[in-house]
Design a protein around this motif. Structure first.
Motif, PDB file in Angstrom:
ATOM      1  N   LEU A 146      -9.093 -10.492  28.382  1.00 25.97           N
ATOM      2  CA  LEU A 146      -9.257 -10.996  29.755  1.00 25.97           C
ATOM      3  C   LEU A 146      -8.139 -11.964  30.119  1.00 25.97           C
ATOM      4  N   LYS A 147      -7.768 -12.814  29.174  1.00 31.40           N
ATOM      5  CA  LYS A 147      -6.683 -13.769  29.426  1.00 31.40           C
ATOM      6  C   LYS A 147      -5.382 -13.022  29.710  1.00 31.40           C
ATOM      7  N   MET A 148      -5.118 -11.977  28.931  1.00 33.97           N
ATOM      8  CA  MET A 148      -3.910 -11.181  29.151  1.00 33.97           C
ATOM      9  C   MET A 148      -3.959 -10.490  30.517  1.00 33.97           C
ATOM     10  N   MET A 149      -5.143  -9.949  30.889  1.00 33.06           N
ATOM     11  CA  MET A 149      -5.274  -9.278  32.178  1.00 33.06           C
ATOM     12  C   MET A 149      -5.028 -10.244  33.331  1.00 33.06           C
ATOM     13  N   ARG A 150      -5.569 -11.452  33.226  1.00 39.42           N
ATOM     14  CA  ARG A 150      -5.352 -12.463  34.281  1.00 39.42           C
ATOM     15  C   ARG A 150      -3.870 -12.752  34.449  1.00 39.42           C
ATOM     16  N   GLN A 151      -3.146 -12.877  33.334  1.00 38.19           N
ATOM     17  CA  GLN A 151      -1.711 -13.169  33.407  1.00 38.19           C
ATOM     18  C   GLN A 151      -0.956 -12.009  34.025  1.00 38.19           C
ATOM     19  N   LYS A 152      -1.305 -10.779  33.664  1.00 33.87           N
ATOM     20  CA  LYS A 152      -0.589  -9.618  34.201  1.00 33.87           C
ATOM     21  C   LYS A 152      -0.875  -9.401  35.675  1.00 33.87           C
ATOM     22  N   ILE A 153      -2.118  -9.604  36.070  1.00 29.92           N
ATOM     23  CA  ILE A 153      -2.482  -9.387  37.459  1.00 29.92           C
ATOM     24  C   ILE A 153      -1.869 -10.457  38.337  1.00 29.92           C
TER      25      ILE A 153
END
Length: 153
Positions: A146-153
Motif C-alpha cells: 500500500l505504501k508503494m502504491m501511494r507513492q506511485k499514484i
C-alpha cells in the motif's frame, strides 16, 4: 411485498443505519468530518437498494433524493438484477426530490490496472481527479505494498 425498514442516526461525524436482516439487528455506519443531513437520501438509497432487491422488499426513502438518482433507480435495478438472479426489481419511493448540482470537475476511479489506465489515457483532457480506494484490489494488511502504491499514484 413489505417495506424494508431502517432507522437513521446522525452524530457529529458518524451516520448509522440500523436494520434487521434475517432476524438479526445490523448496523452500517459511515464516518467523515464533513457529514450533514443533505445527502442522507442518496446514501440510504445506495446502501439499501441492493439489500431490498435481495430481500424482494419495497424501499421508501424519507430524506430528499436527487432527481438524477430517482430517475436512474430503475436502470440501476436492471443492471443489479442481471448480476445476480437473487435480486428482484422492487418498488422504490421517495418523499421528495432535490435538484442536483453538477460539479465542475470530473473524477475517475483509478486502480493502476489496465482498465483504469485505458480510461485515463482515453480521457486525460477531461479528467481532473483520480480516485484511488484502498482495499479494492490490495488488502489493507499489505502495508508495504500500500505504501508503494501511494507513492506511485
Amino acid at each position: 411485498m413489505k417495506n424494508l425498514i431502517f432507522d437513521t442516526a446522525v452524530n457529529n461525524d458518524e451516520v448509522v443505519f440500523k436494520f434487521n436482516y434475517k432476524r438479526v439487528k445490523r448496523e452500517i455506519y459511515f464516518r467523515s468530518k464533513n457529514l450533514n443531513n443533505k445527502n442522507l437520501g442518496e446514501v440510504a438509497t445506495c446502501v439499501f437498494l441492493p439489500l431490498a432487491m435481495k430481500l424482494n422488499k419495497s424501499l421508501h426513502i424519507d430524506k430528499p433524493v436527487s432527481k438524477n438518482l430517482a430517475i436512474s433507480a430503475d436502470k440501476i435495478q436492471q443492471i443489479l438484477s442481471t448480476w445476480s438472479q437473487s435480486m428482484s426489481m422492487i418498488d422504490l419511493s421517495v418523499n421528495s426530490l432535490k435538484e442536483s448540482k453538477r460539479g465542475k470537475k470530473t473524477a475517475s476511479f483509478f486502480s493502476c490496472g489496465v482498465d483504469s489506465f485505458d480510461t485515463l489515457l482515453r480521457n486525460i483532457k477531461n479528467i481532473d481527479v483520480l480516485v484511488y480506494v484502498e482495499g479494492y484490489d490490495v488488502w489493507p494488511h499489505e502495508v508495504s505494498y500500500l505504501k508503494m502504491m501511494r507513492q506511485k499514484i
